[in-house]
Design a protein around this motif. Structure first.
Motif, PDB file in Angstrom:
ATOM      1  N   LEU A  75      11.511  22.940  -6.808  1.00 14.55           N
ATOM      2  CA  LEU A  75      11.955  24.332  -6.942  1.00 14.55           C
ATOM      3  C   LEU A  75      11.762  25.104  -5.630  1.00 14.55           C
ATOM      4  O   LEU A  75      11.270  24.561  -4.639  1.00 14.55           O
ATOM      5  CB  LEU A  75      11.231  25.003  -8.101  1.00 14.55           C
ATOM      6  N   SER A  76      12.121  26.395  -5.678  1.00 18.03           N
ATOM      7  CA  SER A  76      12.226  27.177  -4.435  1.00 18.03           C
ATOM      8  C   SER A  76      10.953  27.223  -3.590  1.00 18.03           C
ATOM      9  O   SER A  76      11.004  26.983  -2.381  1.00 18.03           O
ATOM     10  CB  SER A  76      12.682  28.597  -4.761  1.00 18.03           C
ATOM     11  N   SER A 114      21.051  27.250 -10.022  1.00 21.07           N
ATOM     12  CA  SER A 114      20.080  28.357 -10.055  1.00 21.07           C
ATOM     13  C   SER A 114      20.665  29.592  -9.385  1.00 21.07           C
ATOM     14  O   SER A 114      21.581  29.491  -8.557  1.00 21.07           O
ATOM     15  CB  SER A 114      18.826  27.887  -9.315  1.00 21.07           C
ATOM     16  N   ILE A 115      20.068  30.747  -9.699  1.00 20.37           N
ATOM     17  CA  ILE A 115      20.409  31.977  -8.974  1.00 20.37           C
ATOM     18  C   ILE A 115      20.068  31.856  -7.483  1.00 20.37           C
ATOM     19  O   ILE A 115      20.487  32.677  -6.690  1.00 20.37           O
ATOM     20  CB  ILE A 115      19.672  33.208  -9.547  1.00 20.37           C
ATOM     21  N   TYR A 139      15.935  25.024  -1.322  1.00 23.45           N
ATOM     22  CA  TYR A 139      16.310  24.836  -2.728  1.00 23.45           C
ATOM     23  C   TYR A 139      17.713  25.408  -2.978  1.00 23.45           C
ATOM     24  O   TYR A 139      18.566  24.742  -3.570  1.00 23.45           O
ATOM     25  CB  TYR A 139      15.263  25.550  -3.572  1.00 23.45           C
ATOM     26  N   TYR A 166      20.643  28.794 -13.692  1.00 24.17           N
ATOM     27  CA  TYR A 166      19.532  29.404 -14.435  1.00 24.17           C
ATOM     28  C   TYR A 166      18.915  30.557 -13.643  1.00 24.17           C
ATOM     29  O   TYR A 166      18.669  30.445 -12.446  1.00 24.17           O
ATOM     30  CB  TYR A 166      18.420  28.393 -14.681  1.00 24.17           C
ATOM     31  N   PRO A 167      18.592  31.638 -14.351  1.00 23.34           N
ATOM     32  CA  PRO A 167      17.692  32.655 -13.770  1.00 23.34           C
ATOM     33  C   PRO A 167      16.250  32.144 -13.896  1.00 23.34           C
ATOM     34  O   PRO A 167      16.039  30.992 -14.285  1.00 23.34           O
ATOM     35  CB  PRO A 167      17.939  33.875 -14.665  1.00 23.34           C
ATOM     36  N   GLY A 168      15.248  32.968 -13.621  1.00 18.86           N
ATOM     37  CA  GLY A 168      13.858  32.574 -13.848  1.00 18.86           C
ATOM     38  C   GLY A 168      13.651  32.327 -15.333  1.00 18.86           C
ATOM     39  O   GLY A 168      14.080  33.134 -16.154  1.00 18.86           O
ATOM     40  N   GLY A 179       8.176  27.532  -8.623  1.00 17.09           N
ATOM     41  CA  GLY A 179       9.282  28.453  -8.383  1.00 17.09           C
ATOM     42  C   GLY A 179       8.796  29.833  -7.957  1.00 17.09           C
ATOM     43  O   GLY A 179       7.598  30.133  -8.019  1.00 17.09           O
ATOM     44  N   THR A 180       9.743  30.680  -7.561  1.00 17.38           N
ATOM     45  CA  THR A 180       9.435  32.045  -7.147  1.00 17.38           C
ATOM     46  C   THR A 180       9.305  32.957  -8.366  1.00 17.38           C
ATOM     47  O   THR A 180       8.651  33.993  -8.318  1.00 17.38           O
ATOM     48  CB  THR A 180      10.559  32.549  -6.210  1.00 17.38           C
ATOM     49  N   THR A 181       9.933  32.554  -9.475  1.00 17.00           N
ATOM     50  CA  THR A 181       9.870  33.365 -10.691  1.00 17.00           C
ATOM     51  C   THR A 181       8.674  32.980 -11.576  1.00 17.00           C
ATOM     52  O   THR A 181       8.514  33.532 -12.664  1.00 17.00           O
ATOM     53  CB  THR A 181      11.183  33.224 -11.502  1.00 17.00           C
ATOM     54  N   TRP A 275      17.402  37.092  -3.447  1.00 17.65           N
ATOM     55  CA  TRP A 275      18.136  36.757  -4.677  1.00 17.65           C
ATOM     56  C   TRP A 275      18.701  38.003  -5.352  1.00 17.65           C
ATOM     57  O   TRP A 275      18.224  39.123  -5.124  1.00 17.65           O
ATOM     58  CB  TRP A 275      17.205  36.036  -5.649  1.00 17.65           C
TER      59      TRP A 275
HETATM   60  C1  AKB Z   1      12.620  29.214  -8.925  1.00 16.99           C
HETATM   61  O1  AKB Z   1      12.002  30.286  -8.940  1.00 16.99           O
HETATM   62  O2  AKB Z   1      12.691  28.467  -7.942  1.00 16.99           O
HETATM   63  C2  AKB Z   1      13.382  28.801 -10.168  1.00 16.99           C
HETATM   64  C3  AKB Z   1      14.803  29.244 -10.104  1.00 16.99           C
HETATM   65  C4  AKB Z   1      15.147  30.661 -10.197  1.00 16.99           C
HETATM   66  O3  AKB Z   1      15.655  28.418  -9.983  1.00 16.99           O
HETATM   67  N1  AKB Z   1      12.749  29.332 -11.316  1.00 16.99           N
END
Ligand code: AKB
Length: 308
Positions: A75-76, A114-115, A139, A166-168, A179-181, A275
């Motif tokens: 992930l990110s 992903s977003i 990512y 996908y969002p968070g 991830g960042t979320t 984002w």
């Molecule tokens: C992330 O934060 O990297 C993931 C995503 C938004 O794809 N949750």
């Protein structure tokens, strides 16, 4: 007869997706797999490194798999720490699966985007399906490249590949992984355990989010949709709700009045700032009747009830 292989089943989405797919298609028709060992799963489990083509092929043969959900990815936040491996895992895994579908070893593929495919130059509010896309994370770059390849394999080789941006994602059954979320899951665990949370994003960082049950339902609905209804073979925008750390902490305080949050933004702030804040998913609504069930209020209530 469907025989489904879920790759990366020990990640945040995997466990819940396998559970739901087994309800729909039967326990014996859904094989879960991950790079990690597993000694206590209920259904069929294979230890599998998706980058190892031979092992992948032998699992597919052994179980006569004809449909794959490929969830393995960095992930990110994690990919920023190891860009070369992030790119390798996210891209090579996709090519391994798309090539199997091209050779007609499997008939249908699900791959999450992903977003993160959007970037600092993308319009941030109600971000449309088709817009400027200049992702600034490894990512995001891998997901945007992957989307282009999905569409290419569909157009060129008639591969039935389907995808969602996908969002968070927020759920209580599993923890997110890099991830960042992630803060939006962690905040609930800490609020219940210690009534304190140190947030790695600033209070006004608004991001698109979704409750896990909605995300799993969206995934299964997209995979069940009549192919003639699908106008997008890169990846669909998908929206649930949008909120920032301050708004979610206000909701949590309705249940835990002495909950306290402090803000200490780190390197993930820059990723979040690149984002969108909200997503326009009208194509998903029009093509396969997508509709989310959860808003921030219902999400908070459900998370606190189940985690307490
Ligand atoms: C992330 O934060 O990297 C993931 C995503 C938004 O794809 N949750």
């Amino acid at each position: 007869m469907k025989k489904i292989l879920v790759i990366g089943s020990k990640g945040q989405i995997g466990g819940e997706l396998v559970e739901e797919l087994r309800k729909v298609y039967g326990q014996e028709n859904v094989i879960s797999s991950d790079i990690k060992e597993d000694n206590n799963t209920n259904g069929i489990y294979e230890k599998l490194d998706v980058l190892n083509k031979e092992d992948l092929f032998s699992v597919i043969k052994k179980h006569a798999v004809n449909e794959i959900y490929l969830l393995a990815a960095l992930l990110s936040a994690t990919a920023e720490k190891n860009p070369a491996f992030g790119w390798k895992l996210n891209m090579e895994s996709l090519f391994n699966i798309l090539d199997l579908a091209k050779e007609k070893q499997i008939t249908k593929v699900y791959w999450p985007s992903s977003i993160a495919v959007f970037g600092p130059t993308t319009p941030k509010i109600n971000t449309p399906q088709y817009t400027i896309m200049e992702p600034s994370t490894v990512y995001g770059i891998s997901k945007l490249a992957g989307e282009r390849w999905c569409e290419y394999y569909y157009n060129k080789y008639n591969v039935d590949v389907r995808s969602l941006r996908y969002p968070g994602l927020i759920g209580w059954k599993s923890m997110p992984g890099g991830g960042t979320t992630d803060y939006a899951v962690d905040i609930f665990h800490q609020a219940i355990k210690t009534k304190q949370y140190e947030c790695f994003l600033s209070e006004n960082t608004t991001l698109p989010m979704m409750y896990m049950e909605d995300a799993i339902r969206a995934t299964i609905e997209l995979m069940q949709a009549n192919p003639t209804c699908l106008s997008i073979r890169s990846s669909y925008n998908l929206a649930g709700m949008s909120f920032n750390p301050k708004e979610i902490s206000t909701e949590i305080k309705k249940f835990i009045p002495d909950f306290n949050i402090i803000y200490k933004p780190d390197y993930r702030q820059q990723i979040a700032d690149s984002w969108p804040q909200s997503i326009d998913d009208k194509e998903a609504k029009n093509d396969w009747n997508w509709k989310p069930n959860y808003n921030l209020e219902k999400l908070t209530q459900t998370m606190i009830k189940n985690l307490s």
